[in-house]
Design a protein around this motif. Structure first.
Motif, PDB file in Angstrom:
ATOM      1  N   MET A   1       0.847  -1.180   0.000  1.00  0.00           N
ATOM      2  CA  MET A   1       0.000   0.000   0.000  1.00  0.00           C
ATOM      3  C   MET A   1       0.892   1.243   0.000  1.00  0.00           C
ATOM      4  O   MET A   1       1.830   1.351   0.764  1.00  0.00           O
ATOM      5  N   VAL A   2       0.542   2.179  -0.837  1.00  0.00           N
ATOM      6  CA  VAL A   2       1.315   3.412  -0.963  1.00  0.00           C
ATOM      7  C   VAL A   2       0.845   4.404   0.094  1.00  0.00           C
ATOM      8  O   VAL A   2      -0.348   4.703   0.179  1.00  0.00           O
ATOM      9  N   PRO A   3       1.767   4.904   0.937  1.00  0.00           N
ATOM     10  CA  PRO A   3       1.347   5.884   1.946  1.00  0.00           C
ATOM     11  C   PRO A   3       0.960   7.205   1.277  1.00  0.00           C
ATOM     12  O   PRO A   3       1.586   7.639   0.325  1.00  0.00           O
ATOM     13  N   THR A   4      -0.072   7.777   1.782  1.00  0.00           N
ATOM     14  CA  THR A   4      -0.513   9.073   1.270  1.00  0.00           C
ATOM     15  C   THR A   4      -0.297  10.130   2.333  1.00  0.00           C
ATOM     16  O   THR A   4      -0.267   9.834   3.526  1.00  0.00           O
ATOM     17  N   GLY A   5      -0.155  11.356   1.879  1.00  0.00           N
ATOM     18  CA  GLY A   5       0.039  12.468   2.801  1.00  0.00           C
ATOM     19  C   GLY A   5      -1.274  12.863   3.444  1.00  0.00           C
ATOM     20  O   GLY A   5      -2.320  12.271   3.192  1.00  0.00           O
ATOM     21  N   PRO A   6      -1.234  13.870   4.284  1.00  0.00           N
ATOM     22  CA  PRO A   6      -2.468  14.336   4.910  1.00  0.00           C
ATOM     23  C   PRO A   6      -3.410  14.887   3.848  1.00  0.00           C
ATOM     24  O   PRO A   6      -2.969  15.403   2.816  1.00  0.00           O
ATOM     25  N   PRO A   7      -4.697  14.784   4.081  1.00  0.00           N
ATOM     26  CA  PRO A   7      -5.645  15.297   3.087  1.00  0.00           C
ATOM     27  C   PRO A   7      -5.525  16.818   2.938  1.00  0.00           C
ATOM     28  O   PRO A   7      -5.265  17.525   3.914  1.00  0.00           O
ATOM     29  N   LYS A   8      -5.690  17.278   1.722  1.00  0.00           N
ATOM     30  CA  LYS A   8      -5.617  18.725   1.477  1.00  0.00           C
ATOM     31  C   LYS A   8      -6.930  19.387   1.860  1.00  0.00           C
ATOM     32  O   LYS A   8      -7.997  18.775   1.797  1.00  0.00           O
ATOM     33  N   LEU A   9      -6.828  20.640   2.241  1.00  0.00           N
ATOM     34  CA  LEU A   9      -8.029  21.396   2.568  1.00  0.00           C
ATOM     35  C   LEU A   9      -8.773  21.751   1.292  1.00  0.00           C
ATOM     36  O   LEU A   9      -8.161  21.984   0.241  1.00  0.00           O
ATOM     37  N   THR A  10     -10.076  21.831   1.388  1.00  0.00           N
ATOM     38  CA  THR A  10     -10.842  22.302   0.243  1.00  0.00           C
ATOM     39  C   THR A  10     -10.531  23.783   0.056  1.00  0.00           C
ATOM     40  O   THR A  10     -10.090  24.463   0.993  1.00  0.00           O
ATOM     41  N   PRO A  11     -10.722  24.301  -1.136  1.00  0.00           N
ATOM     42  CA  PRO A  11     -10.381  25.713  -1.381  1.00  0.00           C
ATOM     43  C   PRO A  11     -11.052  26.698  -0.423  1.00  0.00           C
ATOM     44  O   PRO A  11     -10.431  27.675  -0.004  1.00  0.00           O
ATOM     45  N   ILE A  12     -12.288  26.432  -0.040  1.00  0.00           N
ATOM     46  CA  ILE A  12     -12.970  27.379   0.860  1.00  0.00           C
ATOM     47  C   ILE A  12     -12.336  27.353   2.250  1.00  0.00           C
ATOM     48  O   ILE A  12     -12.151  28.396   2.873  1.00  0.00           O
ATOM     49  N   TRP A  13     -11.969  26.162   2.740  1.00  0.00           N
ATOM     50  CA  TRP A  13     -11.321  26.075   4.049  1.00  0.00           C
ATOM     51  C   TRP A  13      -9.942  26.694   4.024  1.00  0.00           C
ATOM     52  O   TRP A  13      -9.509  27.314   4.984  1.00  0.00           O
ATOM     53  N   ARG A  14      -9.226  26.492   2.908  1.00  0.00           N
ATOM     54  CA  ARG A  14      -7.897  27.100   2.789  1.00  0.00           C
ATOM     55  C   ARG A  14      -8.022  28.626   2.796  1.00  0.00           C
ATOM     56  O   ARG A  14      -7.238  29.323   3.446  1.00  0.00           O
ATOM     57  N   ALA A  15      -9.021  29.155   2.115  1.00  0.00           N
ATOM     58  CA  ALA A  15      -9.244  30.604   2.101  1.00  0.00           C
ATOM     59  C   ALA A  15      -9.566  31.112   3.502  1.00  0.00           C
ATOM     60  O   ALA A  15      -9.029  32.140   3.934  1.00  0.00           O
ATOM     61  N   ILE A  16     -10.418  30.395   4.226  1.00  0.00           N
ATOM     62  CA  ILE A  16     -10.781  30.815   5.589  1.00  0.00           C
ATOM     63  C   ILE A  16      -9.555  30.814   6.494  1.00  0.00           C
ATOM     64  O   ILE A  16      -9.337  31.756   7.264  1.00  0.00           O
ATOM     65  N   VAL A  17      -8.738  29.765   6.394  1.00  0.00           N
ATOM     66  CA  VAL A  17      -7.541  29.676   7.237  1.00  0.00           C
ATOM     67  C   VAL A  17      -6.563  30.800   6.899  1.00  0.00           C
ATOM     68  O   VAL A  17      -6.025  31.466   7.795  1.00  0.00           O
ATOM     69  N   GLU A  18      -6.336  31.047   5.620  1.00  0.00           N
ATOM     70  CA  GLU A  18      -5.373  32.081   5.232  1.00  0.00           C
ATOM     71  C   GLU A  18      -5.865  33.477   5.594  1.00  0.00           C
ATOM     72  O   GLU A  18      -5.091  34.299   6.088  1.00  0.00           O
ATOM     73  N   ILE A  19      -7.130  33.757   5.387  1.00  0.00           N
ATOM     74  CA  ILE A  19      -7.685  35.067   5.745  1.00  0.00           C
ATOM     75  C   ILE A  19      -7.652  35.261   7.257  1.00  0.00           C
ATOM     76  O   ILE A  19      -7.297  36.337   7.753  1.00  0.00           O
ATOM     77  N   SER A  20      -7.983  34.213   8.003  1.00  0.00           N
ATOM     78  CA  SER A  20      -7.937  34.305   9.467  1.00  0.00           C
ATOM     79  C   SER A  20      -6.523  34.567   9.960  1.00  0.00           C
ATOM     80  O   SER A  20      -6.324  35.334  10.910  1.00  0.00           O
ATOM     81  N   PHE A  21      -5.549  33.943   9.330  1.00  0.00           N
ATOM     82  CA  PHE A  21      -4.163  34.160   9.734  1.00  0.00           C
ATOM     83  C   PHE A  21      -3.732  35.593   9.456  1.00  0.00           C
ATOM     84  O   PHE A  21      -3.050  36.214  10.280  1.00  0.00           O
ATOM     85  N   ILE A  22      -4.140  36.152   8.336  1.00  0.00           N
ATOM     86  CA  ILE A  22      -3.805  37.547   8.022  1.00  0.00           C
ATOM     87  C   ILE A  22      -4.455  38.476   9.047  1.00  0.00           C
ATOM     88  O   ILE A  22      -3.831  39.433   9.526  1.00  0.00           O
ATOM     89  N   ILE A  23      -5.703  38.204   9.418  1.00  0.00           N
ATOM     90  CA  ILE A  23      -6.386  39.021  10.432  1.00  0.00           C
ATOM     91  C   ILE A  23      -5.663  38.903  11.774  1.00  0.00           C
ATOM     92  O   ILE A  23      -5.481  39.898  12.485  1.00  0.00           O
ATOM     93  N   PHE A  24      -5.240  37.688  12.131  1.00  0.00           N
ATOM     94  CA  PHE A  24      -4.478  37.492  13.368  1.00  0.00           C
ATOM     95  C   PHE A  24      -3.196  38.325  13.367  1.00  0.00           C
ATOM     96  O   PHE A  24      -2.873  38.983  14.357  1.00  0.00           O
ATOM     97  N   LEU A  25      -2.472  38.306  12.254  1.00  0.00           N
ATOM     98  CA  LEU A  25      -1.240  39.094  12.168  1.00  0.00           C
ATOM     99  C   LEU A  25      -1.533  40.586  12.294  1.00  0.00           C
ATOM    100  O   LEU A  25      -0.785  41.322  12.939  1.00  0.00           O
ATOM    101  N   TYR A  26      -2.614  41.039  11.671  1.00  0.00           N
ATOM    102  CA  TYR A  26      -3.000  42.449  11.747  1.00  0.00           C
ATOM    103  C   TYR A  26      -3.259  42.848  13.204  1.00  0.00           C
ATOM    104  O   TYR A  26      -2.735  43.854  13.690  1.00  0.00           O
ATOM    105  N   TYR A  27      -4.073  42.047  13.903  1.00  0.00           N
ATOM    106  CA  TYR A  27      -4.401  42.388  15.282  1.00  0.00           C
ATOM    107  C   TYR A  27      -3.203  42.256  16.219  1.00  0.00           C
ATOM    108  O   TYR A  27      -3.067  43.028  17.162  1.00  0.00           O
ATOM    109  N   SER A  28      -2.340  41.281  15.985  1.00  0.00           N
ATOM    110  CA  SER A  28      -1.168  41.164  16.852  1.00  0.00           C
ATOM    111  C   SER A  28      -0.245  42.360  16.657  1.00  0.00           C
ATOM    112  O   SER A  28       0.336  42.862  17.630  1.00  0.00           O
ATOM    113  N   ASN A  29      -0.135  42.837  15.434  1.00  0.00           N
ATOM    114  CA  ASN A  29       0.671  44.030  15.175  1.00  0.00           C
ATOM    115  C   ASN A  29       0.043  45.258  15.846  1.00  0.00           C
ATOM    116  O   ASN A  29       0.748  46.064  16.466  1.00  0.00           O
TER     117      ASN A  29
END
Length: 79
Positions: A1-29
């Motif tokens: 059996m070929v090992p597979t990596g972790p499942p990728k996020l769907t595009p909407i979840w990836r967008a939510i995570v990236e936008i949330s991280f940018i907002i976090f950086l803004y507020y921490s600054n």
């Protein structure tokens, strides 16, 4: 059996995570700047946090995060 990596996020979840991280950086600054300035006048961390969580700051953070996300996605597709 070929090992597979972790499942990728769907595009909407990836967008939510990236936008949330940018907002976090803004507020921490904002918090670092506000606490440094407020601490000079003898104010506490709580008052600095109270000063940065406003509707105006959230609007700026959200618009900046969306613009940043769109730019990164554009560059991702171009490269």
């Amino acid at each position: 059996m070929v090992p597979t990596g972790p499942p990728k996020l769907t595009p909407i979840w990836r967008a939510i995570v990236e936008i949330s991280f940018i907002i976090f950086l803004y507020y921490s600054n904002l918090l670092m700047g506000e606490f440094s300035r407020a601490n000079e006048r003898g104010k506490s961390l709580v008052s600095a946090i109270h000063d940065i969580f406003t509707l105006t700051n959230f609007s700026i953070a959200l618009v900046s995060a969306l613009i940043g996300y769109l730019i990164v996605e554009y560059l991702r597709k171009k490269l």
